[in-house]
Write a protein that holds these residues in place. Structure first.
Motif, PDB file in Angstrom:
ATOM      1  N   UNK A 184     -12.653  -1.457  67.283  1.00 24.49           N
ATOM      2  CA  UNK A 184     -12.349  -2.463  68.296  1.00 24.49           C
ATOM      3  C   UNK A 184     -11.898  -1.794  69.587  1.00 24.49           C
ATOM      4  N   UNK A 185     -11.384  -0.573  69.501  1.00 26.31           N
ATOM      5  CA  UNK A 185     -10.922   0.146  70.678  1.00 26.31           C
ATOM      6  C   UNK A 185     -12.009   1.025  71.284  1.00 26.31           C
ATOM      7  N   UNK A 186     -13.152   1.107  70.639  1.00 25.15           N
ATOM      8  CA  UNK A 186     -14.242   1.923  71.137  1.00 25.15           C
ATOM      9  C   UNK A 186     -14.836   1.299  72.389  1.00 25.15           C
ATOM     10  N   UNK A 187     -15.088   2.125  73.386  1.00 22.65           N
ATOM     11  CA  UNK A 187     -15.718   1.646  74.611  1.00 22.65           C
ATOM     12  C   UNK A 187     -17.211   1.523  74.366  1.00 22.65           C
ATOM     13  N   UNK A 188     -17.727   0.326  74.551  1.00 21.24           N
ATOM     14  CA  UNK A 188     -19.154   0.088  74.389  1.00 21.24           C
ATOM     15  C   UNK A 188     -19.814   0.222  75.761  1.00 21.24           C
ATOM     16  N   UNK A 189     -20.620   1.258  75.916  1.00 25.11           N
ATOM     17  CA  UNK A 189     -21.233   1.507  77.213  1.00 25.11           C
ATOM     18  C   UNK A 189     -22.153   0.371  77.632  1.00 25.11           C
ATOM     19  N   UNK A 190     -22.893  -0.188  76.694  1.00 31.05           N
ATOM     20  CA  UNK A 190     -23.800  -1.294  77.024  1.00 31.05           C
ATOM     21  C   UNK A 190     -23.008  -2.491  77.535  1.00 31.05           C
ATOM     22  N   UNK A 191     -21.897  -2.778  76.880  1.00 32.21           N
ATOM     23  CA  UNK A 191     -21.070  -3.911  77.310  1.00 32.21           C
ATOM     24  C   UNK A 191     -20.502  -3.662  78.702  1.00 32.21           C
ATOM     25  N   UNK A 192     -20.058  -2.452  78.929  1.00 27.51           N
ATOM     26  CA  UNK A 192     -19.527  -2.104  80.250  1.00 27.51           C
ATOM     27  C   UNK A 192     -20.613  -2.249  81.316  1.00 27.51           C
ATOM     28  N   UNK A 193     -21.841  -1.840  80.980  1.00 28.97           N
ATOM     29  CA  UNK A 193     -22.942  -1.941  81.941  1.00 28.97           C
ATOM     30  C   UNK A 193     -23.307  -3.396  82.227  1.00 28.97           C
ATOM     31  N   UNK A 194     -23.393  -4.199  81.183  1.00 28.23           N
ATOM     32  CA  UNK A 194     -23.812  -5.589  81.345  1.00 28.23           C
ATOM     33  C   UNK A 194     -22.759  -6.415  82.074  1.00 28.23           C
ATOM     34  N   UNK A 195     -21.494  -6.169  81.797  1.00 31.92           N
ATOM     35  CA  UNK A 195     -20.436  -6.976  82.384  1.00 31.92           C
ATOM     36  C   UNK A 195     -19.767  -6.282  83.567  1.00 31.92           C
ATOM     37  N   UNK A 196     -20.583  -5.608  84.388  1.00 35.11           N
ATOM     38  CA  UNK A 196     -20.073  -4.972  85.601  1.00 35.11           C
ATOM     39  C   UNK A 196     -21.165  -5.012  86.669  1.00 35.11           C
ATOM     40  N   UNK A 197     -20.865  -4.421  87.812  1.00 33.67           N
ATOM     41  CA  UNK A 197     -21.839  -4.389  88.897  1.00 33.67           C
ATOM     42  C   UNK A 197     -23.055  -3.517  88.582  1.00 33.67           C
ATOM     43  N   UNK A 198     -22.933  -2.625  87.617  1.00 35.29           N
ATOM     44  CA  UNK A 198     -24.076  -1.774  87.269  1.00 35.29           C
ATOM     45  C   UNK A 198     -25.158  -2.563  86.528  1.00 35.29           C
ATOM     46  N   UNK A 199     -24.912  -3.846  86.259  1.00 35.15           N
ATOM     47  CA  UNK A 199     -25.914  -4.719  85.642  1.00 35.15           C
ATOM     48  C   UNK A 199     -27.002  -5.090  86.641  1.00 35.15           C
ATOM     49  N   UNK A 200     -26.656  -5.137  87.910  1.00 32.27           N
ATOM     50  CA  UNK A 200     -27.586  -5.609  88.955  1.00 32.27           C
ATOM     51  C   UNK A 200     -28.921  -4.856  88.958  1.00 32.27           C
ATOM     52  N   UNK A 201     -28.942  -3.512  88.880  1.00 29.89           N
ATOM     53  CA  UNK A 201     -30.242  -2.822  88.865  1.00 29.89           C
ATOM     54  C   UNK A 201     -31.103  -3.182  87.642  1.00 29.89           C
ATOM     55  N   UNK A 202     -30.477  -3.351  86.484  1.00 28.58           N
ATOM     56  CA  UNK A 202     -31.222  -3.749  85.294  1.00 28.58           C
ATOM     57  C   UNK A 202     -31.790  -5.156  85.470  1.00 28.58           C
ATOM     58  N   UNK A 203     -30.990  -6.047  85.994  1.00 22.01           N
ATOM     59  CA  UNK A 203     -31.437  -7.414  86.251  1.00 22.01           C
ATOM     60  C   UNK A 203     -32.615  -7.409  87.237  1.00 22.01           C
ATOM     61  N   UNK A 204     -32.485  -6.652  88.312  1.00 22.71           N
ATOM     62  CA  UNK A 204     -33.550  -6.583  89.315  1.00 22.71           C
ATOM     63  C   UNK A 204     -34.822  -5.973  88.733  1.00 22.71           C
ATOM     64  N   UNK A 205     -34.674  -4.953  87.888  1.00 24.92           N
ATOM     65  CA  UNK A 205     -35.839  -4.347  87.244  1.00 24.92           C
ATOM     66  C   UNK A 205     -36.554  -5.367  86.373  1.00 24.92           C
ATOM     67  N   UNK A 206     -35.791  -6.084  85.569  1.00 23.37           N
ATOM     68  CA  UNK A 206     -36.383  -7.075  84.675  1.00 23.37           C
ATOM     69  C   UNK A 206     -37.068  -8.199  85.420  1.00 23.37           C
ATOM     70  N   UNK A 207     -36.394  -8.761  86.391  1.00 22.99           N
ATOM     71  CA  UNK A 207     -36.983  -9.872  87.145  1.00 22.99           C
ATOM     72  C   UNK A 207     -38.146  -9.389  88.010  1.00 22.99           C
TER      73      UNK A 207
END
Length: 177
Positions: free
Chosen positions: A9-32
């Motif tokens: 539960x204390x482990x940092x999930x990199x995917x979660x950090x990416x999705x729920x931060x500003x670094x999600x925007x490039x992935x979203x833009x790539x997909x769309x």
């Protein structure tokens, strides 16, 4: 000392950090962007190129076009849900519930299929890029939300109408409370 399951539960999930931060925007833009490129290709150049194919390759092209479109709509739905959570429009629990309707397992015929070698290069590039994006999103989804077993436990009637699922998903993602 913590049990292994509690320690995770204390482990940092990199995917979660990416999705729920500003670094999600490039992935979203790539997909769309890929959704837009595929639609543009299939409605324009792809339509003209498909007319030049043999009957076998044209059939494969039609089937693979449907898979490509389905794959990209599923990825887009997932991305829209994550964006809604990221912007505070939906809670993570709401997203987790709604995203269970998203299927991130649309396969491709690949190069062993009869007629594959005849398919247009631009089309094959879109298929390859969509498969790569789907794999990335699927890995992120599994890291954030866990195994995809939730989808398999849905009633058969739910799985028989993916269009209805997508409409419901898009309505939820764009709903303003």
């Amino acid at each position: 000392m913590n049990e292994p399951s509690k320690g995770s539960a204390k482990t940092v999930k990199l995917a979660e950090r990416r999705v729920f931060s500003q670094s999600f925007k490039p992935l979203y833009q790539e997909g769309m962007g890929l959704v837009e490129q595929a639609a543009e290709y299939l409605d324009g150049k792809g339509r003209a190129e498909a007319k030049k194919l043999s009957r076998l390759a044209a059939t494969l092209y039609a089937a693979e076009s449907m898979r490509l479109t389905t794959r990209l709509m599923q990825v887009a739905s997932w991305l829209l849900l994550q964006r809604a959570a990221n912007s505070g429009e939906m809670t993570r629990d709401q997203v987790a519930s709604e995203k269970s309707k998203v299927r991130l397992d649309t396969a491709s015929a690949h190069d062993e299929a009869a007629g594959w070698a005849e398919l247009p290069e631009d089309f094959l590039d879109l298929v390859t890029r969509s498969l790569r994006l789907q794999a990335l999103v699927r890995r992120m989804d599994e890291e954030i939300y866990g195994s995809g077993a939730v989808v398999d436990m849905q009633p058969m009637a739910r799985r028989l109408n993916p269009v209805s699922d997508q409409i419901s998903l898009l309505n939820t993602a764009f709903a303003r409370g």
